[in-house]
Design an enzyme around this catalytic site. Structure first.
Site, PDB file in Angstrom:
ATOM      1  N   ASN A   1       0.816  -1.203   0.000  1.00 49.09           N
ATOM      2  CA  ASN A   1       0.000   0.000   0.000  1.00 49.09           C
ATOM      3  C   ASN A   1       0.857   1.264   0.000  1.00 49.09           C
ATOM      4  O   ASN A   1       1.087   1.862  -1.051  1.00 49.09           O
ATOM      5  CB  ASN A   1      -0.949  -0.031   1.208  1.00 49.09           C
ATOM      6  CG  ASN A   1      -2.036   1.017   1.119  1.00 49.09           C
ATOM      7  OD1 ASN A   1      -1.932   1.975   0.353  1.00 49.09           O
ATOM      8  ND2 ASN A   1      -3.083   0.858   1.879  1.00 49.09           N
ATOM      9  N   ASP A   2       1.379   1.636   1.170  1.00 46.75           N
ATOM     10  CA  ASP A   2       2.121   2.899   1.257  1.00 46.75           C
ATOM     11  C   ASP A   2       3.329   2.944   0.321  1.00 46.75           C
ATOM     12  O   ASP A   2       3.691   4.014  -0.171  1.00 46.75           O
ATOM     13  CB  ASP A   2       2.594   3.128   2.691  1.00 46.75           C
ATOM     14  CG  ASP A   2       1.423   3.339   3.628  1.00 46.75           C
ATOM     15  OD1 ASP A   2       0.332   3.685   3.131  1.00 46.75           O
ATOM     16  OD2 ASP A   2       1.589   3.153   4.846  1.00 46.75           O
ATOM     17  N   VAL A   3       3.954   1.794   0.074  1.00 46.49           N
ATOM     18  CA  VAL A   3       5.190   1.790  -0.712  1.00 46.49           C
ATOM     19  C   VAL A   3       4.950   2.053  -2.191  1.00 46.49           C
ATOM     20  O   VAL A   3       5.897   2.180  -2.965  1.00 46.49           O
ATOM     21  CB  VAL A   3       5.976   0.459  -0.546  1.00 46.49           C
ATOM     22  CG1 VAL A   3       6.398   0.266   0.893  1.00 46.49           C
ATOM     23  CG2 VAL A   3       5.179  -0.725  -1.044  1.00 46.49           C
ATOM     24  N   VAL A   4       3.675   2.120  -2.622  1.00 46.93           N
ATOM     25  CA  VAL A   4       3.388   2.464  -4.017  1.00 46.93           C
ATOM     26  C   VAL A   4       2.500   3.711  -4.103  1.00 46.93           C
ATOM     27  O   VAL A   4       1.901   3.980  -5.130  1.00 46.93           O
ATOM     28  CB  VAL A   4       2.691   1.299  -4.767  1.00 46.93           C
ATOM     29  CG1 VAL A   4       3.666   0.167  -4.997  1.00 46.93           C
ATOM     30  CG2 VAL A   4       1.460   0.809  -4.031  1.00 46.93           C
ATOM     31  N   ASN A   5       2.399   4.474  -3.027  1.00 47.16           N
ATOM     32  CA  ASN A   5       1.514   5.643  -3.007  1.00 47.16           C
ATOM     33  C   ASN A   5       2.205   6.853  -3.627  1.00 47.16           C
ATOM     34  O   ASN A   5       3.149   7.390  -3.047  1.00 47.16           O
ATOM     35  CB  ASN A   5       1.111   5.945  -1.567  1.00 47.16           C
ATOM     36  CG  ASN A   5       0.021   6.996  -1.481  1.00 47.16           C
ATOM     37  OD1 ASN A   5      -0.253   7.680  -2.466  1.00 47.16           O
ATOM     38  ND2 ASN A   5      -0.583   7.112  -0.327  1.00 47.16           N
TER      39      ASN A   5
END
Lengths: 97, 465
Positions: free
Chosen positions: B391-395
């Site tokens: 999630n966060d690592v591709v935001n």
């Protein structure tokens, strides 16, 4: 005291730098086995635990030593075995042994 | 120095060399396993040598302790699931720290009984080993509890938390200084111990689950430092060297994790990350955006007719134990001539290298696993970026949205791919509670459901094409 302490501090500082130099080269691929493996190394405190538990200087020290041995051995045996379990899974090609 | 002592000292030296070489061999996956075995041999040598130390008179306690500890350690190592590796490492960290603290405690009582040989450096080392070891023990147990879901994963906060913790910490320092200045006082020593244990808890509870990679690394460093301090107490160079190596390793990993999140260590440890953002995300969800769902059959077509598919695994893959299904899907795609690569973000999962271990367990060859720097330029050539529980690592908000809590964090360029398929349970925001823009991207299609079930459907659809 001072001389021995200084020698020990030397070793401490140099070993830290050695650690930095060696470990920066470990690839992210192996960071989990690095943690569990280095974890097992920190179980070296087993040496202290063995000495403390075996020298028979009162029941309190012996009990503290016994618990220390148990914890340190879990750390050592668990750490090395689980690292080995992980490392044997890393294969270059599918099905490679 | 008697011959026996010389031989013991040489054994410790060889053991230390084994540890260093073992770590060196970890630089390549080919020799890593041999390196670990060499390191274990070094440990065995150190233990055997210690049994010949002249001060040891009684072996019964030693044998009992070693049998119990070895058995428990072996059972843990063989039964732990790969997905639970962060907890396992956390617990082992804690035990290592605890053992060092206990050694310091035993030495303390030895010198209370007979202070004639006590020097100030030893008393300082005893206090340091005691405090660092105890903090490592209790902090690791809380961290492991959070990772296992026994302790609430979200940051636990209360007013003036950092100030209260600081004052508490200062009382520990005061007790330590007092004990060095005036040795003895078992009750003050007991306070020091209990306070250090409580401090380990207070220190860890405000840190959220997604920051656990940093905490685990930090505790790893502390367990090494505790061992080194115990080395100063019992005047043993093997402990000092091995402890320093582990300390250095933990510090480096902590630093790498912090860089990967673009947050200073102080922010991770004292920022209670995830507590504030959870509240602010409530307003963000209110703004209307559309997501585009996709069915497995359609997703399978996108994947099967692609040339390059990059899979981005995240903690969600670990939670749903989907690593084997991921590999099966990759195999099916490879049969159709699709090139499959994996993009691993440094903080994906709950500890450094977590995703690599899970995929290795699923028999993914390590040559297909790419670090962020190696693969980020390849996303633009990818036909599909398949996000499995990340999630966060591709935001993309991390690149430009200064108000986002993850602003500045290096991310995987999944949004540069021609199509993005996100496997996700629901639209609930991820752990950090941050809205992910990627999900609203025009190129993004959402495949809702449990990651493992969705993958199984995808595998069947691809097979039937």
């Amino acid at each position: 005291m001072t001389e021995a302490l200084l020698a020990a501090l030397y070793i401490f500082v140099i070993a830290m730098f050695l650690g930095f130099a060696v470990i920066t080269k470990v690839p992210p691929l192996l960071h989990t086995p690095l943690m569990s493996g280095s974890n097992a190394i920190s179980g070296i405190t087993i040496i202290g635990a063995l000495i403390v538990a075996g020298r028979q200087e009162g029941w309190l020290q012996t009990i503290l030593g016994l618990i220390a041995i148990i914890l340190a051995m879990i750390n050592v045996v668990g750490g090395y075995l689980v690292t080995d379990r992980m490392l044997q899974m890393f294969k270059r090609k599918p099905g490679e042994k | 120095m008697a011959l026996r002592e010389v031989l013991i000292a040489l054994a410790y030296m060889i053991a230390s060399a084994c540890f260093v070489i073992g770590l060196m061999w970890l630089q390549s996956p080919k020799r890593a396993r041999a390196g670990n075995m060499l390191s274990a041999l070094g440990m065995l040598l150190a233990i055997i040598a210690t049994l010949f130390v002249s001060g040891i008179k009684d072996y019964s306690v030693i044998i009992i302790g070693m049998i119990i500890g070895s058995a428990l350690g072996a059972v843990m190592a063989y039964t732990v699931k790969m997905t639970a590796m962060p907890q396992m490492v956390g617990i082992l960290n804690g035990f290592g720290g605890g053992a060092s603290a206990l050694v310091a405690a035993a030495e303390f009582f030895k010198y209370v009984a007979d202070p004639s040989t006590l020097t100030p450096d030893v008393s300082v080392s005893i206090m340091l080993a005691m405090v660092v070891g105890s903090v490592t023990l209790s902090g690791s147990m809380i961290a492991a509890g959070k990772l296992q879901g026994i302790v609430h994963e979200r940051p636990i906060t209360y007013p003036f938390q950092n100030i209260i913790n600081l004052i508490f910490f200062l009382t520990i320092v005061a007790a330590g200084v007092f004990l060095v200045a005036s040795f003895g006082h078992p009750w003050v020593f007991l306070y020091l111990t209990v306070a250090a244990l409580v401090f380990g808890v207070l220190f860890t509870i405000p840190i959220g689950g997604a920051d656990m990679p940093v905490v685990i690394c930090f505790l790893n460093a502390l367990s090494g430092v505790a061992a080194a301090m115990a080395g100063f107490v019992i005047k043993n160079n093997a402990l000092i060297i091995a402890g320093s190596l582990v300390g250095a390793s933990g510090i480096i990993l902590t630093q790498i994790m912090c860089w990967a999140m673009n947050r200073p260590i102080t922010n991770v440890l004292f920022g209670a990350f995830g507590a504030v953002t959870a509240a602010s995300s409530a307003t963000a969800t209110a703004t209307k955006k559309t997501v585009r769902p996709i069915q497995p059959d359609e997703a399978a077509i996108l994947l099967a007719y692609a040339q390059l598919v990059i899979i981005v695994p995240g903690y969600g893959m670990a939670v749903s134990q989907a690593q084997h299904a991921v590999r099966q899907l990759a195999d099916e795609l490879a049969k159709r001539g699709v090139t499959v690569k994996y993009a691993i973000h440094p903080v994906a999962g709950r500890m450094p290298g977590h995703m690599n271990v899970l995929l290795a367990e699923a028999n993914v060859p390590y040559e297909q696993l790419y670090d962020m720097d190696q693969i980020n330029d390849e996303f633009q050539n990818a036909d599909v970026a398949l996000i499995v529980g990340a999630n966060d690592v591709v935001n993309p908000a991390a690149r430009y949205d200064k108000s986002s809590p993850i602003y500045g964090m290096p991310i995987l360029n999944a949004d540069h791919a021609k199509h993005i398929i996100v496997l996700k349970r629901s639209m609930n925001p991820g752990f950090a509670g941050i809205e992910n823009e990627l999900f609203y991207n025009e190129k993004t299609r959402m495949l809702f459901g449990d990651a493992k079930e969705s993958l199984t459907k995808l595998i069947n659809e691809v097979k039937n094409l």
